[in-house]
Scaffold this motif. Structure first.
Motif, PDB file in Angstrom:
ATOM      1  N   ILE A 113     -17.431 -21.013  20.607  1.00 53.96           N
ATOM      2  CA  ILE A 113     -18.446 -19.514  20.835  1.00 53.96           C
ATOM      3  C   ILE A 113     -17.379 -18.466  21.073  1.00 53.96           C
ATOM      4  N   SER A 114     -16.539 -18.682  22.148  1.00 51.40           N
ATOM      5  CA  SER A 114     -15.660 -17.833  22.556  1.00 51.40           C
ATOM      6  C   SER A 114     -14.765 -17.158  21.807  1.00 51.40           C
ATOM      7  N   THR A 115     -14.144 -18.225  20.867  1.00 50.04           N
ATOM      8  CA  THR A 115     -13.146 -17.646  19.818  1.00 50.04           C
ATOM      9  C   THR A 115     -13.986 -16.899  18.855  1.00 50.04           C
ATOM     10  N   VAL A 116     -15.188 -17.367  18.432  1.00 42.96           N
ATOM     11  CA  VAL A 116     -15.848 -16.658  17.281  1.00 42.96           C
ATOM     12  C   VAL A 116     -16.488 -15.403  17.684  1.00 42.96           C
ATOM     13  N   VAL A 117     -16.647 -15.142  19.076  1.00 36.25           N
ATOM     14  CA  VAL A 117     -16.973 -13.742  19.683  1.00 36.25           C
ATOM     15  C   VAL A 117     -15.620 -13.051  19.786  1.00 36.25           C
ATOM     16  N   ILE A 118     -14.635 -13.396  20.048  1.00 38.87           N
ATOM     17  CA  ILE A 118     -13.408 -12.439  20.283  1.00 38.87           C
ATOM     18  C   ILE A 118     -12.888 -12.217  18.878  1.00 38.87           C
ATOM     19  N   LEU A 119     -12.947 -13.199  17.896  1.00 40.04           N
ATOM     20  CA  LEU A 119     -12.614 -13.014  16.523  1.00 40.04           C
ATOM     21  C   LEU A 119     -13.511 -11.694  15.809  1.00 40.04           C
ATOM     22  N   PHE A 120     -14.751 -11.926  16.285  1.00 44.22           N
ATOM     23  CA  PHE A 120     -15.833 -11.056  15.859  1.00 44.22           C
ATOM     24  C   PHE A 120     -15.616  -9.514  16.435  1.00 44.22           C
ATOM     25  N   SER A 121     -15.219  -9.509  17.526  1.00 44.09           N
ATOM     26  CA  SER A 121     -14.969  -8.148  18.247  1.00 44.09           C
ATOM     27  C   SER A 121     -13.810  -7.554  17.531  1.00 44.09           C
ATOM     28  N   ILE A 122     -12.817  -8.401  17.407  1.00 41.10           N
ATOM     29  CA  ILE A 122     -11.403  -7.989  17.039  1.00 41.10           C
ATOM     30  C   ILE A 122     -11.801  -7.167  15.287  1.00 41.10           C
ATOM     31  N   LEU A 123     -12.585  -7.870  14.433  1.00 38.52           N
ATOM     32  CA  LEU A 123     -12.897  -7.676  13.305  1.00 38.52           C
ATOM     33  C   LEU A 123     -13.611  -6.483  13.257  1.00 38.52           C
ATOM     34  N   LEU A 124     -14.730  -6.374  14.132  1.00 38.52           N
ATOM     35  CA  LEU A 124     -15.634  -5.172  14.306  1.00 38.52           C
ATOM     36  C   LEU A 124     -14.751  -3.998  14.542  1.00 38.52           C
ATOM     37  N   TYR A 125     -13.956  -4.064  15.382  1.00 34.76           N
ATOM     38  CA  TYR A 125     -12.987  -2.945  15.963  1.00 34.76           C
ATOM     39  C   TYR A 125     -12.049  -2.621  14.798  1.00 34.76           C
ATOM     40  N   PHE A 126     -11.550  -3.619  14.013  1.00 28.13           N
ATOM     41  CA  PHE A 126     -10.893  -3.170  12.920  1.00 28.13           C
ATOM     42  C   PHE A 126     -11.417  -2.395  11.803  1.00 28.13           C
ATOM     43  N   ILE A 127     -12.652  -3.023  11.418  1.00 29.36           N
ATOM     44  CA  ILE A 127     -13.670  -2.274  10.458  1.00 29.36           C
ATOM     45  C   ILE A 127     -14.073  -1.127  10.751  1.00 29.36           C
ATOM     46  N   LEU A 128     -14.415  -0.830  12.145  1.00 30.09           N
ATOM     47  CA  LEU A 128     -14.951   0.517  12.632  1.00 30.09           C
ATOM     48  C   LEU A 128     -13.564   1.586  12.622  1.00 30.09           C
ATOM     49  N   GLU A 129     -12.524   1.085  12.981  1.00 32.28           N
ATOM     50  CA  GLU A 129     -11.242   1.997  12.807  1.00 32.28           C
ATOM     51  C   GLU A 129     -10.833   2.427  11.326  1.00 32.28           C
ATOM     52  N   THR A 130     -11.235   1.328  10.576  1.00 33.18           N
ATOM     53  CA  THR A 130     -10.783   1.775   9.196  1.00 33.18           C
ATOM     54  C   THR A 130     -12.119   2.553   8.447  1.00 33.18           C
ATOM     55  N   THR A 131     -12.990   2.427   8.905  1.00 32.17           N
ATOM     56  CA  THR A 131     -14.238   3.329   8.317  1.00 32.17           C
ATOM     57  C   THR A 131     -13.740   4.875   9.199  1.00 32.17           C
ATOM     58  N   ILE A 132     -13.563   4.816  10.432  1.00 31.83           N
ATOM     59  CA  ILE A 132     -13.336   6.002  10.951  1.00 31.83           C
ATOM     60  C   ILE A 132     -12.207   6.781  10.066  1.00 31.83           C
ATOM     61  N   ASN A 133     -11.188   6.058   9.863  1.00 29.83           N
ATOM     62  CA  ASN A 133     -10.086   6.883   9.435  1.00 29.83           C
ATOM     63  C   ASN A 133     -10.374   7.063   7.888  1.00 29.83           C
ATOM     64  N   LYS A 134     -11.125   6.240   7.243  1.00 29.77           N
ATOM     65  CA  LYS A 134     -11.667   6.861   5.920  1.00 29.77           C
ATOM     66  C   LYS A 134     -12.527   8.190   5.844  1.00 29.77           C
ATOM     67  N   GLU A 135     -13.383   8.103   6.896  1.00 26.77           N
ATOM     68  CA  GLU A 135     -14.390   9.005   7.043  1.00 26.77           C
ATOM     69  C   GLU A 135     -13.488  10.651   7.544  1.00 26.77           C
ATOM     70  N   VAL A 136     -12.506  10.329   8.319  1.00 31.00           N
ATOM     71  CA  VAL A 136     -11.816  11.574   8.861  1.00 31.00           C
ATOM     72  C   VAL A 136     -11.048  11.987   7.647  1.00 31.00           C
ATOM     73  N   HIS A 137     -10.241  10.964   6.927  1.00 30.61           N
ATOM     74  CA  HIS A 137      -9.413  11.542   5.956  1.00 30.61           C
ATOM     75  C   HIS A 137     -10.573  12.420   4.886  1.00 30.61           C
ATOM     76  N   LYS A 138     -11.441  11.947   4.507  1.00 32.93           N
ATOM     77  CA  LYS A 138     -12.369  12.669   3.677  1.00 32.93           C
ATOM     78  C   LYS A 138     -12.562  14.023   4.236  1.00 32.93           C
ATOM     79  N   ARG A 139     -12.981  14.035   5.313  1.00 33.28           N
ATOM     80  CA  ARG A 139     -13.375  15.259   6.058  1.00 33.28           C
ATOM     81  C   ARG A 139     -12.219  16.309   6.069  1.00 33.28           C
ATOM     82  N   LEU A 140     -11.255  15.959   6.325  1.00 33.19           N
ATOM     83  CA  LEU A 140     -10.097  16.868   6.722  1.00 33.19           C
ATOM     84  C   LEU A 140      -9.511  17.349   5.258  1.00 33.19           C
ATOM     85  N   SER A 141      -9.678  16.222   4.037  1.00 35.36           N
ATOM     86  CA  SER A 141      -9.447  16.895   3.104  1.00 35.36           C
ATOM     87  C   SER A 141     -10.407  18.079   2.656  1.00 35.36           C
ATOM     88  N   ASN A 142     -11.669  17.815   2.781  1.00 30.85           N
ATOM     89  CA  ASN A 142     -12.571  18.549   2.263  1.00 30.85           C
ATOM     90  C   ASN A 142     -12.490  20.109   3.087  1.00 30.85           C
TER      91      ASN A 142
END
Length: 444
Positions: free
Chosen positions: A18-47
Motif C-alpha cells: 500500500i505504501s508503494t502504491v500511495v507513493i507511486l500514485f503521489s508521484i504520478l499525480l504530481y507529474f500529471i498535475l505539472e504536465t497539465t499546468i505546463n500545457k495550460e500555461v503554454h496555451k495562455r502565454l501563447s494567446n
C-alpha cells in the motif's frame, strides 16, 4: 526484517504494498498535475503574446495600458530591434539575452529553491522587427502546495490504513486462533470440542474454514469410534476361537483320553483354527491393496467364468437349503482388474445370499454389460432393517438378527465387497426390505 508471525507478516507486506502504491500514485499525480499546468500555461502565454501583437502593438498603445487587456498574472517585455522599448515593473530576469535565442518559443526555467518560471517568446516583424516576451513566475506554485499536502497526508493515510488493517486482520485471526486453540485440545480420546461459527454473515471464507474443521473433527471422531469398535470386534472374533482351542487343549491334556476323544478334540481345534485363518485372510484382503498399488495387479479377467466358478463352489450349500439359483442374464464379459478381488466380491455376495436365506427360496443373479458392467444378486432372505443399512458395510458389523450361532460369519463379507468395488472405481447399491429380501447392485 520480516516478522515471523503470520499475522504480522501479512500486515507487513500489506502496508509495504500500500505504501508503494500511495507513493507511486503521489508521484504520478504530481507529474500529471505539472504536465497539465505546463500545457495550460503554454496555451495562455501563447494567446497573450498573439493578443498583444495583434490588438495592442498595431494601435501603438502605451505599455501601461497593455496590463488592462491582459487578464493573466504575467510580466511583459517588448523588444524593438536591439532595444527594450517596454517592460512591466515586475519583469526581472537574469541574463535576458539568453532568452532571445531559444529554439522553442516556450520554456520552463528552473531557479533556486525549486522555483520554476515559464517563458514564452514571440518573434514579430510587424509593426517592427522584435520580440514579445511574456514571463509567468512560479508556475508550479499550486503543484508545490499540493505536493506539500501529499507529504503531510500520505503518512497520516498510511497510519490510518495500518490501524484499519490491523483491526481487520486481528478480526480474521480471532477465528484462526479459535481453530488453533481447539486443535491443541483435541486428542485421540477427546473429540468433544468444536469451534462456534462467526456471527457475521460476511465471513464466508472463515465460516467455510470453521465448518470444514468441525466436519473434520466429526469425521475423526467417527473414525476413532469405528477403529475402537473394529479393535473390539477383532479382539472378540479372534478371542473366541483362541479360547475354544485353549480350553479344548487344556481339557484334553488334563487326563488320558481315548483315541476317539483325541480325534474329536483335534477336529474342534482344526475347525477353530480354520475360523482364525479365515478371519486373518479376510483382514489381509481388506488391507492388502490401496488405490495406488491396485493398478499394478490388474489383469484380464473373464467375469462370467469367475462367477460360474464361485457358483460351482456353493452348489452343495444351495442344495442343502433347497435354494433355487436363477441366472436371468449372463454375458461373456472381459474386464481388466484384480481377478482375486473380483472373485471375492462374487463369493462374499453369494455366500451372504445363501447364508441369510430361508430354505425353499430363490436367488437371482444377473451379469451384463451396456455402457458399464452390472452385477445384480437378489435373495428372498431375512433382509436388513432400514436403521442398519448405513452401517452394514462396516467391518465386523452384523445385523442383530444374524447374530446367532446358526448363521456363521464375522461381518467382513460386505466390507470386502465394498473395498473391492471402490478399488475398481465402481459403485455399490443395496436395496433391502426386512423379512422380504435384499438386492445388491454393483456397477463397474
Amino acid at each position: 526484517m520480516i516478522p515471523r508471525k503470520l499475522k504480522y507478516r501479512i500486515l507487513f507486506w500489506f502496508i509495504t504494498i500500500i505504501s508503494t502504491v500511495v507513493i507511486l500514485f503521489s508521484i504520478l499525480l504530481y507529474f500529471i498535475l505539472e504536465t497539465t499546468i505546463n500545457k495550460e500555461v503554454h496555451k495562455r502565454l501563447s494567446n497573450q503574446a498573439i493578443y498583444i501583437h495583434e490588438h495592442i502593438l498595431d494601435k501603438e498603445e502605451k505599455l501601461k495600458n497593455i496590463k488592462k487587456h491582459v487578464h493573466f498574472d504575467v510580466e511583459i517585455l517588448i523588444r524593438k530591434e536591439e532595444e527594450i522599448i517596454q517592460k512591466t515593473k515586475g519583469f526581472s530576469f537574469d541574463n535576458i539575452e539568453s532568452l532571445y535565442d531559444l529554439e522553442k518559443p516556450f520554456k520552463i526555467i528552473e531557479k533556486d529553491n525549486f522555483i520554476e518560471d515559464a517563458v514564452y517568446i514571440k518573434k514579430i516583424s510587424e509593426p517592427f522587427n522584435g520580440v514579445v516576451l511574456i514571463l509567468k513566475k512560479n508556475v508550479h506554485l499550486e503543484a508545490e502546495k499540493i505536493k506539500e499536502i501529499l507529504w503531510i497526508l500520505n503518512p497520516i493515510l498510511l497510519l490510518f490504513i495500518l490501524f484499519i488493517s490491523y483491526k481487520f486482520i486481528d478480526k480474521i485471526f480471532i477465528s484462526i486462533r479459535d481453530v488453533s486453540r481447539v486443535a491443541k485440545d483435541i486428542s485421540i480420546t477427546n473429540f468433544s470440542k468444536t469451534i462456534p461459527l462467526p456471527k457475521d454473515d460476511d465471513d464466508d471464507e472463515i465460516k467455510e474454514l470453521i465448518e470444514s474443521f468441525n466436519n473434520m473433527i466429526e469425521r475423526l471422531k467417527k473414525g476413532i469410534d469405528n477403529l475402537d469398535r473394529f479393535n473390539s470386534d477383532v479382539s472378540h472374533e479372534l478371542k473366541t476361537p483362541l479360547t475354544v482351542i485353549r480350553g479344548e487343549v487344556e481339557v484334553t491334556l488334563k487326563n488320558k483320553r481315548s483315541s476317539k476323544e483325541y480325534i474329536n478334540s483335534l477336529k474342534t481345534i482344526l475347525f477353530e483354527t480354520m475360523q482364525l485363518e479365515e478371519i486373518v485372510e479376510n483382514l489381509l484382503l481388506l488391507t492388502k491393496y490401496s488405490k495406488e498399488s491396485i493398478q499394478e495387479t490388474f489383469n484380464t479377467c473373464n467375469l462370467d467364468g469367475l462367477l460360474l466358478d464361485v457358483i460351482y463352489k456353493y452348489k452343495r450349500d444351495l442344495t442343502k437349503k433347497s435354494i433355487s439359483l436363477n441366472i436371468s442374464q449372463l454375458e461373456n464379459i472381459v474386464y481388466k482388474g484384480n481377478c482375486q478381488l473380483l472373485s471375492s466380491i462374487f463369493l462374499n455376495l453369494l455366500d451372504n445370499a445363501i447364508k441369510y436365506s430361508e430354505v425353499n427360496t430363490n436367488i437371482t443373479i444377473e451379469l451384463y454389460k451396456d455402457e458399464n458392467i452390472h452385477f445384480i444378486i437378489k435373495d428372498e432372505g431375512i433382509g436388513i432393517p432400514k436403521s442398519e443399512l448405513e452401517n452394514i458395510l462396516d467391518r465386523f458389523y452384523r445385523v442383530e438378527k444374524s447374530r446367532n450361532k446358526k448363521i456363521k460369519g464375522f461381518g467382513l463379507g460386505l466390507s470386502i465387497v465394498k473395498n473391492g468395488v471402490e478399488l475398481h472405481s465402481g459403485e455399490l447399491e443395496i436395496f433391502s426390505i426386512e423379512n422380504k429380501g435384499t438386492t445388491i447392485h454393483i456397477v463397474l
